[in-house]
Motif scaffolding. Structure first.
Motif, PDB file in Angstrom:
ATOM      1  N   GLN A 100       0.844  -1.195   0.000  1.00  0.00           N
ATOM      2  CA  GLN A 100       0.000   0.000   0.000  1.00  0.00           C
ATOM      3  C   GLN A 100       0.877   1.241   0.000  1.00  0.00           C
ATOM      4  O   GLN A 100       1.809   1.348   0.790  1.00  0.00           O
ATOM      5  CB  GLN A 100      -0.902   0.034   1.233  1.00  0.00           C
ATOM      6  CG  GLN A 100      -1.894   1.175   1.258  1.00  0.00           C
ATOM      7  CD  GLN A 100      -2.924   1.077   0.136  1.00  0.00           C
ATOM      8  OE1 GLN A 100      -3.616   0.079   0.028  1.00  0.00           O
ATOM      9  NE2 GLN A 100      -2.986   2.100  -0.700  1.00  0.00           N
ATOM     10  N   ILE A 136      -0.913   5.116  -9.171  1.00  0.00           N
ATOM     11  CA  ILE A 136      -2.167   4.355  -9.165  1.00  0.00           C
ATOM     12  C   ILE A 136      -2.248   3.440 -10.382  1.00  0.00           C
ATOM     13  O   ILE A 136      -2.629   2.270 -10.267  1.00  0.00           O
ATOM     14  CB  ILE A 136      -3.378   5.301  -9.077  1.00  0.00           C
ATOM     15  CG1 ILE A 136      -3.401   5.997  -7.702  1.00  0.00           C
ATOM     16  CG2 ILE A 136      -4.682   4.556  -9.336  1.00  0.00           C
ATOM     17  CD1 ILE A 136      -4.358   7.168  -7.607  1.00  0.00           C
ATOM     18  N   GLU A 192      -4.847  -0.811  -6.884  1.00  0.00           N
ATOM     19  CA  GLU A 192      -5.420  -0.422  -5.592  1.00  0.00           C
ATOM     20  C   GLU A 192      -4.328  -0.099  -4.569  1.00  0.00           C
ATOM     21  O   GLU A 192      -4.484   0.792  -3.743  1.00  0.00           O
ATOM     22  CB  GLU A 192      -6.340  -1.522  -5.059  1.00  0.00           C
ATOM     23  CG  GLU A 192      -7.066  -1.178  -3.785  1.00  0.00           C
ATOM     24  CD  GLU A 192      -8.016   0.022  -3.886  1.00  0.00           C
ATOM     25  OE1 GLU A 192      -8.223   0.696  -2.854  1.00  0.00           O
ATOM     26  OE2 GLU A 192      -8.550   0.287  -4.978  1.00  0.00           O
ATOM     27  N   THR A 199      -3.319   3.634  -4.401  1.00  0.00           N
ATOM     28  CA  THR A 199      -4.163   4.698  -3.849  1.00  0.00           C
ATOM     29  C   THR A 199      -3.529   5.197  -2.553  1.00  0.00           C
ATOM     30  O   THR A 199      -2.856   4.434  -1.859  1.00  0.00           O
ATOM     31  CB  THR A 199      -5.609   4.223  -3.611  1.00  0.00           C
ATOM     32  OG1 THR A 199      -5.593   3.147  -2.682  1.00  0.00           O
ATOM     33  CG2 THR A 199      -6.253   3.777  -4.914  1.00  0.00           C
TER      34      THR A 199
END
Length: 157
Positions: free
Chosen positions: A94, A123, A128, A131
């Protein structure tokens, strides 16, 4: 079949070619636990006595489109650093935080549009996992007269 991160980058015309270690007194990225903390990635640097990359103050010397491209180049630099640190971009879980410093002339208020260049690449490349939360700040100058500088925090495996 889902494309790999490298394939998605290639579709955007981006090829990761490694990261040159800085001469200055800092680390480009440090891992602590499952987080990578990145030092600022400039849109222009000095190599062998010459300034390379995108320079100029937004609003007074260059426009949003060139600033967007400068931010895109910063995203490439961050991904090069991540690859050097991890050996595999698929280890990125992430992108947590992106901060953009935009070299801004008086009255320039479109920092968010400039930083979209970096966000869009991250992105598109990471899906995902790309993000993120972010902050776009207008400042009066950057090293080497770079147009954009970004840093970020990534969670990794």
């Amino acid at each position: 079949m889902s494309k790999t991160i490298t394939e998605r980058l290639a579709a955007m015309g981006i090829v990761l070619d490694g990261y040159r270690e800085p001469i200055s007194r800092y680390k480009p990225v440090i891992r602590t636990g499952n987080l990578l903390y990145f030092s600022g990635q400039l849109s222009a640097m000095e190599y062998d006595g010459a300034i390379c990359g995108i320079t100029g103050q937004l609003g007074s010397q260059i426009g949003v489109e060139q600033g967007y491209d400068a931010a895109r180049s910063c995203a490439t630099g961050l991904l090069n650093r991540a690859y050097t640190a991890l050996g595999d971009l698929n280890r990125i879980r992430q992108l947590v935080r992106l901060t953009g410093y935009i070299n801004s002339g008086p009255g320039f208020t479109e920092q968010h549009l400039v930083l979209n260049g970096c966000s869009d690449v991250l992105i598109a490349a990471l899906g995902e996992a790309g993000t993120h939360t972010r902050l776009a700040i207008g400042i009066g100058g950057l090293s080497f007269n770079a147009s954009v500088e970004v840093d970020c925090i990534m969670e990794v495996a």
